[in-house]
Design an enzyme around this catalytic site. Structure first.
Site, PDB file in Angstrom:
ATOM      1  N   LYS A   1     -21.166  63.200 -39.294  1.00 39.45           N
ATOM      2  CA  LYS A   1     -21.845  61.915 -39.453  1.00 39.45           C
ATOM      3  C   LYS A   1     -21.540  61.349 -40.848  1.00 39.45           C
ATOM      4  O   LYS A   1     -20.541  61.691 -41.464  1.00 39.45           O
ATOM      5  CB  LYS A   1     -23.348  62.092 -39.222  1.00 39.45           C
TER       6      LYS A   1
ATOM      7  N   ARG B   1     -14.688  60.443 -42.380  1.00 45.82           N
ATOM      8  CA  ARG B   1     -14.951  60.844 -40.983  1.00 45.82           C
ATOM      9  C   ARG B   1     -13.683  60.764 -40.138  1.00 45.82           C
ATOM     10  O   ARG B   1     -12.878  59.849 -40.295  1.00 45.82           O
ATOM     11  CB  ARG B   1     -16.053  59.964 -40.369  1.00 45.82           C
TER      12      ARG B   1
ATOM     13  N   ASP C   1     -30.006  61.778 -33.419  1.00 43.64           N
ATOM     14  CA  ASP C   1     -30.456  60.973 -34.563  1.00 43.64           C
ATOM     15  C   ASP C   1     -31.920  61.188 -34.913  1.00 43.64           C
ATOM     16  O   ASP C   1     -32.434  60.542 -35.833  1.00 43.64           O
ATOM     17  CB  ASP C   1     -30.177  59.496 -34.308  1.00 43.64           C
TER      18      ASP C   1
END
Length: 431
Positions: free
Chosen positions: A336, A120, A309
């Protein structure tokens, strides 16, 4: 460990929603940044919140815990210098603590999950901290990252918001402690604005003053502030509960979920509105959501940026809806624990779902008759993907085996226990 999800026609029972991971993580941090002793009631227990507990201990906070609460004596503006911090696979914890590490001489954040958090990007926060006078060694914006801090400077600060709001939140935790007043300008778009609202709510509870423009694109932060030691109570978690509610929606069900505040600032509260739009029979009163599902759903269109989410769980419900659903403005799902658009939709297709992707959209052509299942699928070490694929498995025609499902512990360690309590046919298997 893998999980075998066998089709389950009916779910029934009552659950207490897990405590919010987002709020727990933030309360732990502001308690550590206070001088004095704070108490947090009903904290979440997950890999993310455990990572924050571990790291604030390493930085000098005293953390004592029983079944009901955590008592934290903070280190204030003087975290203890340490050589390394291990945030596990917790992106928010990494980003918040990168900012706080700017108060220390040299801290290296290690790379323990090269296939997940290690992939990430964090360049937007690195650029902001560098402009504040902090020297940083990094691997093209990725872990391992070493912060050479000690004397970050306030003033005019810019941060990009189009990958994640966590970079902005990190700066909002740090800047009140600096000598100078800070003006933070958000560049480009700001993703997940509702989560910034949660950060500001917690900062205000901790006695911090921040002047925010209504659109959250500019902030004025007075310097030389101190975090106050306070008592906090953590509310129930909508992101985790979204998968439970989706599971109840796609089956015949009579399910009650407690501790979910109607007026919560969690953006994922929108899962209730989306399920209503899908014509799922449910009520929400006195913090209790009651789903009396009949397995019949209608397609929806939804701006997923407000409830990042919960999107995967809502997509899982839409797999069985009548018509075509569209979840748009969701590009940040790509950044994510995995690419939650491409990776997730690939697994849904294996199970028999009819789905399409765009750069910032998920399109679901519903199959009310159900999907075939009967496959082994890869959850890409991602807790949200695991939970959403489980929802699909409950309504598939044949069992689905989800590989490495133990990674659900990142946010919801007892997810499968809760489903079993409602009557779901799920069982652990050795990988």
């Amino acid at each position: 460990m893998d999980v075998l999800v066998t089709p389950t026609p009916r779910l029934e029972g009552e659950l207490q929603a897990l405590s919010s991971k987002n709020y727990t993580t933030r309360y732990l941090l502001v308690a550590a940044l206070a001088e004095g002793t704070s108490t947090i009631y009903y904290p979440a227990h997950s890999e993310d919140s455990d990572a924050m507990r571990r790291c604030i201990r390493d930085l000098g906070a005293i953390v004592e815990e029983d079944e009901e609460k955590i008592v934290i004596t903070g280190f204030g503006r003087h975290p203890k210098p340490v050589d390394q911090l291990d945030v596990g696979n917790a992106g928010a914890v990494l980003r918040f603590l990168m900012a706080i590490a700017a108060l220390c001489p040299d801290i290296t954040f290690i790379n323990r999950y090269p296939d997940s958090l290690g992939k990430r990007p964090h360049s937007d926060l690195i650029d902001s901290l560098t402009a504040m006078g902090v020297s940083i060694d990094h691997n093209e914006g990725k872990l391992p990252i070493t912060i050479h801090g000690g004397a970050p400077k306030g003033g005019k600060i810019q941060v990009s918001g189009n990958i994640s709001s966590q970079f902005l939140s990190a700066l909002l935790f740090l800047t009140p402690l600096l000598e100078e007043e800070s003006e933070i300008e958000v560049l480009h778009d700001l993703k997940s604005k509702v989560v910034v609202g949660q950060t500001l709510e917690v900062l205000e509870q901790a006695g911090i003053v921040i002047h925010a423009d209504e659109d959250y694109m500019r902030f004025r932060v007075p310097g030389r502030q101190s975090y106050a030691a306070k008592t906090y109570s953590v509310q129930g978690d909508y992101p985790g509960s979204a998968a439970i509610l989706a599971a109840a929606a796609v089956t015949n069900s009579d399910v009650f979920v407690h501790r979910l505040e109607e007026k919560s600032k969690q953006g994922e509260r929108a899962v209730v509105d989306v399920l209503k739009m899908m014509e799922v029979p449910l009520t929400h009163e006195n913090g209790i959501i009651h789903v009396k599902g009949n397995g019949q759903l209608k397609a929806v269109e939804f701006d997923g940026d407000h409830a990042t989410d919960a999107v995967l769980a809502m997509v899982a419900a839409a797999v069985f809806a009548e018509g075509t659903s569209r979840f748009y403005n969701v590009e940040n799902l790509r950044y994510k624990e995995c690419d939650r658009i491409t990776d997730y939709l690939n697994e849904l297709r294996k199970a028999g779902a009819n789905v399409e992707e765009r750069q910032a959209e998920i399109i679901v052509h519903g199959r009310p008759e159900g999907v075939e299942g009967g496959v082994e699928i890869n959850a890409h070490y991602d807790h949200r993907v695991i939970m959403a694929l489980t929802v699909v498995g409950l309504r598939a025609k044949n069992p689905i085996r989800i590989r490495d499902a133990h990674h659900v512990a990142k946010s919801y360690p007892i997810f499968f226990d809760h489903l079993q309590a409602l009557g779901a046919n799920v069982e652990w298997l050795e990988s």
